[in-house]
Scaffold this motif. Structure first.
Motif, PDB file in Angstrom:
ATOM      1  N   PRO A   1       1.013  -1.163  -0.704  1.00  8.10           N
ATOM      2  CA  PRO A   1       0.189  -0.225   0.480  1.00  8.10           C
ATOM      3  C   PRO A   1       0.561   1.018   0.142  1.00  8.10           C
ATOM      4  O   PRO A   1       1.685   1.045   0.489  1.00  8.10           O
ATOM      5  CB  PRO A   1      -0.950   0.147   1.649  1.00  8.10           C
ATOM      6  N   ALA A   2       0.083   2.300  -0.798  1.00  7.48           N
ATOM      7  CA  ALA A   2       0.633   3.792  -0.716  1.00  7.48           C
ATOM      8  C   ALA A   2       0.622   4.069   0.789  1.00  7.48           C
ATOM      9  O   ALA A   2       1.832   4.954   1.176  1.00  7.48           O
ATOM     10  CB  ALA A   2       0.335   4.463  -1.249  1.00  7.48           C
ATOM     11  N   ASP A   3      -0.297   4.125   1.430  1.00  4.20           N
ATOM     12  CA  ASP A   3      -0.108   4.653   2.644  1.00  4.20           C
ATOM     13  C   ASP A   3      -1.050   3.622   3.733  1.00  4.20           C
ATOM     14  O   ASP A   3      -2.229   2.693   3.992  1.00  4.20           O
ATOM     15  CB  ASP A   3      -1.622   5.853   2.653  1.00  4.20           C
TER      16      ASP A   3
ATOM     17  N   HIS B   1       5.732   1.919   5.619  1.00  6.90           N
ATOM     18  CA  HIS B   1       6.156   2.418   4.604  1.00  6.90           C
ATOM     19  C   HIS B   1       6.409   1.625   3.755  1.00  6.90           C
ATOM     20  O   HIS B   1       7.314   0.751   3.337  1.00  6.90           O
ATOM     21  CB  HIS B   1       6.664   3.300   4.796  1.00  6.90           C
ATOM     22  N   THR B   2       6.069   1.938   2.374  1.00  5.00           N
ATOM     23  CA  THR B   2       6.065   1.106   1.167  1.00  5.00           C
ATOM     24  C   THR B   2       7.264   1.750  -0.147  1.00  5.00           C
ATOM     25  O   THR B   2       7.369   2.936  -0.200  1.00  5.00           O
ATOM     26  CB  THR B   2       5.418   1.081  -0.176  1.00  5.00           C
TER      27      THR B   2
ATOM     28  N   MET C   1       6.815   8.126  -6.336  1.00  6.13           N
ATOM     29  CA  MET C   1       6.351   7.530  -6.955  1.00  6.13           C
ATOM     30  C   MET C   1       4.872   7.618  -7.678  1.00  6.13           C
ATOM     31  O   MET C   1       5.455   8.548  -9.241  1.00  6.13           O
ATOM     32  CB  MET C   1       6.817   6.055  -7.367  1.00  6.13           C
ATOM     33  N   VAL C   2       4.319   7.910  -6.959  1.00  5.40           N
ATOM     34  CA  VAL C   2       2.711   8.451  -7.790  1.00  5.40           C
ATOM     35  C   VAL C   2       2.742   9.681  -8.521  1.00  5.40           C
ATOM     36  O   VAL C   2       2.118   9.407  -9.540  1.00  5.40           O
ATOM     37  CB  VAL C   2       1.303   8.229  -6.715  1.00  5.40           C
TER      38      VAL C   2
ATOM     39  N   ALA D   1       6.443   2.209  10.409  1.00  5.08           N
ATOM     40  CA  ALA D   1       6.189   3.590  10.434  1.00  5.08           C
ATOM     41  C   ALA D   1       7.318   4.314  11.376  1.00  5.08           C
ATOM     42  O   ALA D   1       7.410   3.803  12.519  1.00  5.08           O
ATOM     43  CB  ALA D   1       4.973   3.446  10.398  1.00  5.08           C
ATOM     44  N   GLY D   2       7.968   5.208  11.312  1.00  2.00           N
ATOM     45  CA  GLY D   2       8.938   5.911  12.121  1.00  2.00           C
ATOM     46  C   GLY D   2       9.718   5.163  12.264  1.00  2.00           C
ATOM     47  O   GLY D   2      11.036   5.498  12.572  1.00  2.00           O
ATOM     48  N   GLY D   3      10.793   4.089  11.530  1.00  2.00           N
ATOM     49  CA  GLY D   3      11.737   3.296  11.488  1.00  2.00           C
ATOM     50  C   GLY D   3      12.060   2.956  10.243  1.00  2.00           C
ATOM     51  O   GLY D   3      13.763   2.351  10.421  1.00  2.00           O
TER      52      GLY D   3
END
Length: 178
Positions: free
Chosen positions: A91-93, A98-99, A168-169, A139-141
């Protein structure tokens, strides 16, 4: 005329600071049109009659001559960026991860990085073809994640760069608008 996305490695970190307006101005002397910079992390879309290798050569020469540093970029066609965003299985979000996409100008280097990354415990990684792989970081790491530490090694510096999927989007959309 072909549309391209150019991803710069290592600017606005480690003492190499380039204002995007200055970069855009420098590129006007090269065989590029429609140059647009995106964000402050070294993302450029442009059009050129050159092939990807020619764009890479001209772009890196411009960076070295104008800004005086060892510059490396990854050049992808707009169609390739679209394909990579579409092929990414993550997923983007997401609230917990995080991707990221690691992009490469050298398939052998990307293969080595992918194989090394697959051997890391707890690393979710997918090969997206000869120029990219996708991976997840908590996330955050991100910077502390095992794959981030692996991919930041000096031996990958000249051939790879990493962007989050949301970037990238944005690049995909800007390149499609050229």
């Amino acid at each position: 005329m072909n549309s391209y996305a150019v991803f710069l490695r290592g600017i606005n970190v480690g003492g190499i600071n380039i204002k995007m307006a200055d970069l855009k101005d420098a590129l006007t002397s090269r065989p590029f049109t429609g140059v647009k910079t995106l964000l402050a992390s070294g993302n450029v879309v442009l059009a050129s009659d050159l092939d990807p290798a020619g764009v890479k050569q001209e772009f890196e020469a411009c960076l070295r001559e104008t800004f005086g540093y060892d510059a490396w970029v990854v050049v992808l066609t707009a169609a390739t960026v679209t394909s990579l965003v579409k092929a990414c299985p993550y997923p983007a979000d997401d609230a917990s991860t995080h991707t990221y996409l690691t992009l490469a100008s050298d398939e052998a280097v990307l293969t080595e990085l992918f194989e090394s990354g697959r051997a890391l415990d707890g690393t979710e990684i997918t090969r997206l073809g000869p120029v990219a792989l996708a991976w997840l970081a908590p996330a955050g790491g991100t910077l502390d994640s095992p794959f981030s530490k692996l991919s930041s090694k000096a031996k990958y510096k000249a051939a790879t760069t990493t962007r989050n999927l949301r970037t990238m989007v944005k690049v995909r959309d800007a390149a499609a608008a050229l």
